[in-house]
Design an enzyme around this catalytic site. Structure first.
Site, PDB file in Angstrom:
ATOM      1  N   ARG A  35       0.834  -1.207   0.000  1.00 30.13           N
ATOM      2  CA  ARG A  35       0.000   0.000   0.000  1.00 30.13           C
ATOM      3  C   ARG A  35       0.866   1.254   0.000  1.00 30.13           C
ATOM      4  NH1 ARG A  35      -2.709  -4.140   0.113  1.00 30.13           N
ATOM      5  NH2 ARG A  35      -4.871  -4.295   0.803  1.00 30.13           N
ATOM      6  N   GLU A  36       2.018   1.185  -0.645  1.00 31.77           N
ATOM      7  CA  GLU A  36       2.954   2.318  -0.588  1.00 31.77           C
ATOM      8  C   GLU A  36       2.335   3.592  -1.160  1.00 31.77           C
ATOM      9  OE1 GLU A  36       5.011  -1.506  -0.552  1.00 31.77           O
ATOM     10  OE2 GLU A  36       3.817  -0.571  -2.144  1.00 31.77           O
TER      11      GLU A  36
END
Length: 269
Positions: A35-36
């Site tokens: 989920r960067e």
């Protein structure tokens, strides 16, 4: 005070055990693996809203997954701390990618003292995000590291030893600083005196006065080749010529190939 700003952070990698076991609330948000971009984008929103300094964390190799949001933080002049953990994956191009982006400061501290300096520098700037690349876990505190000087982006962590001829200057950042200090100790036994410069942030160092910068590193235009300058960094060899004559390659191949970094023996040779 810039040091009393409230902070809220997110995690875009595996959640710490204490967060998994306990309740997820407060000022730490867990996004989970992969989920960067979402984490960095949310930090942009928090920074645009104001009233806090957002930060988030991911392995260094995964930082490019959030590059669109990281780039927006620089364009939007948002005070965000993008924290990248050392993962030993050999993502040597990421540091160069960060340095190529205007209004983004890259900070590669060598130990815990320089990590504190990085956070101080990040809070001191109200209109520039920072990518903070943490040193490997268990990195020892280095003799000579200082918060005030590290916050300037570059400083002499160990100067020429007394009673020995000045032979060369070693410049490094991150874990390579420890290797350079070991080389300095090894070569002094051969009668060679080295200066070791810790250069955790090129961008912040360039903002210092000309007088200060020249006390740390001689200008490349001053015929300083009489005293060779080597830059040892586990990163792609682009832009090093601003500070050094030679870029020391990682052991076993060209610069940035070996994820284990530079060995003391190969640097001394």
């Amino acid at each position: 005070s810039m040091y009393s700003c409230p902070a809220m952070g997110t995690d875009a990698s595996a959640a710490p055990a204490e967060l998994i076991a306990g309740e997820l609330h407060g000022r730490h948000l867990n996004f989970g693996l992969g989920r960067e971009h979402a984490a960095a984008a949310m930090c942009n929103g928090l920074a645009a809203y104001g009233a806090m300094v957002p930060y988030w964390r991911c392995p260094l190799a995964d930082l490019p997954n959030a590059w669109g949001a990281v780039r927006l933080s620089a364009l939007g002049r948002f005070r965000i701390i993008h924290v990248a953990t050392y993962d030993g994956s050999g993502a040597t191009e990421v540091a160069t990618l960060c340095r190529a982006l205007p209004n983004l400061a890259l900070f590669r501290p060598a130990d815990g003292t320089e990590v504190a300096a990085a956070y101080a520098a990040a809070l001191a700037s109200r209109s520039r995000p920072m990518v903070l690349v943490l040193p490997p876990p268990g990195s020892p505190k280095l003799e000579g590291s200082q918060i005030e000087l590290a916050a300037k982006g570059g400083y002499i962590i160990s100067d020429f030893p007394a009673g020995h001829p000045k032979s060369a200057i070693l410049v490094a950042s991150g874990s390579e600083v420890q290797s350079c200090l070991a080389v300095q100790t090894q070569l002094v036994q051969d009668g060679k005196g080295l200066r070791v410069v810790s250069l955790p942030s090129w961008e912040i160092f360039e903002e210092q006065t000309e007088e200060y910068r020249r006390t740390v590193l001689p200008a490349m235009s001053e015929g300083s080749r009489k005293l060779p300058i080597f830059l040892a960094e586990h990163a792609a060899p682009i832009g090093f010529e601003r500070y050094a004559h030679f870029h020391l390659a990682a052991s076993g191949g060209p610069a940035g190939v070996n994820p284990e970094g530079l060995s003391t023996g190969s640097m001394a040779a």
